[in-house]
Design an enzyme around this catalytic site. Sequence first.
Site, short mmCIF file in Angstrom:
data_model
loop_
_atom_site.label_atom_id
_atom_site.label_comp_id
_atom_site.label_asym_id
_atom_site.label_seq_id
_atom_site.Cartn_x
_atom_site.Cartn_y
_atom_site.Cartn_z
CE1 TYR A 86 45.45 31.47 34.50
CE2 TYR A 86 44.81 33.54 35.53
CZ TYR A 86 45.50 32.35 35.57
OH TYR A 86 46.25 32.02 36.68
CE LYS A 125 44.74 28.17 37.71
NZ LYS A 125 45.79 27.10 37.66
CB THR A 151 44.61 32.51 40.11
OG1 THR A 151 44.54 33.93 40.04
CG2 THR A 151 43.55 31.95 39.18
CG ASP A 152 44.12 37.01 43.16
OD1 ASP A 152 44.42 36.65 41.99
OD2 ASP A 152 44.55 38.07 43.66
CD GLU A 153 44.17 36.93 37.34
OE1 GLU A 153 43.56 36.91 36.27
OE2 GLU A 153 45.38 37.20 37.45
#
Length: 337
Positions: free
Chosen positions: A151, A155, A126-128
Amino acid sequence: MRTILVTGGAGFIGSNFVRMVLVEHPDVRVVNLDKLTYAGNLENLAGYKEHANHVFVKGDICDGKLVAELIETHRIDAIINFAAESHVDRSLVDPGIFIETNVNGTLTLLKAALDKKLERFVQISTDEVYGSLGPQGKFTESTPLSPNSPYSASKASADMLVSAFGHSWGLRYNITRCSNNYGPYQFPEKMIPLMINNALHDKSLPVYGDGLHVRDWLYVYDHCTAVWKVLTEARPGAIYNIGGNNEKPNLEVVRLILQYLKKPESLIGYVKDRPGHDRRYAIDSAQIMTELKWKPSVTFETGLAKTIQWYLDHPDWLEHIVSGQYQEYYKTMYSNR
Ligand code: NAD
Ligand code: TYD
């Protein structure tokens, strides 16, 4: 014929990916491993569960014995790991399960992929993992990882394990880092389907903070085509950002939903902000666009209209979710905001 192991294929993006593969790539077999957590739903695979090229297995990616057996029995060529705990708000309440599935689960899959000498391991990230941006700039693949939520930290840990397996033992891997997805079959804990569901029931739309947090939205089918290109065309070891070039403040998205459903803006209710809420995400997708010739197929306005219409056309799917445990979830997460 190639055989791929898709994990998390009963979730939102995984089920869209499985459907795309079964429809568009009839020479590919899909083994779909999913634990069916609250987010996994066999109704997401309606019409495809019994497809001749699809085998569904209920199980946990942390179960190394099961994963090894599946790879051997079905002669798996590649793993695409979508399985995850995926919701930031839940990770702020109970981070432990995020470490278990997103980190330990990925590690289990990596060990099996290496041991069985699979052709490719694709990690859906994810870009997060890049953290939060100020008003300017975009994430590129070389932006340092700086995750802010449990989260995104889980990741980012998984991403680092994947690249470590490549570096240390030559695992042939790719990592994709996508922006916020929206589209059919998204669980209504995420912003867009939650707002659609609330608007349909004339309930208040809970906008966090000032509503000016920015996300870059990508229609889920376009994410799936990008992952397919990465699986089939990418050089091993490459990391790809995937985005829709559709930066929008949350409030603008919420207003578009209300307009489409012909509901009043008075339904908007500002609520207490998420702790540590990332202010802005924006993705530079130049690498996948130039190297793999990928591009999104729909604009945000078209994709959003298709999405809202899909929820209107599938009231039973939505009702089955929101009439169960979801009520408890909603009360716990929103009653004290
Ligand atoms: P989702 O929550 O809708 O689905 C996750 C699926 O994984 C569910 O079917 C669940 O049952 C399954 N699962 C969970 N734990 C498991 C385990 N231990 N073993 C086997 N299966 C398990 O998530 P999603 O939105 O479809 O996201 C899929 C992937 O894409 C995730 O890895 C997520 O981090 C990533 N991603 C999501 C977005 C987004 O906007 N939704 C954006 C970028 C990246
Ligand atoms: P979300 O869909 O949870 O995705 P992520 O946090 O992974 O980006 O949230 C998208 C944006 O919408 C985010 O800025 C938080 C905000 N949001 C709300 O304002 N209200 C809500 O009820 C939810 C779930 C999210």
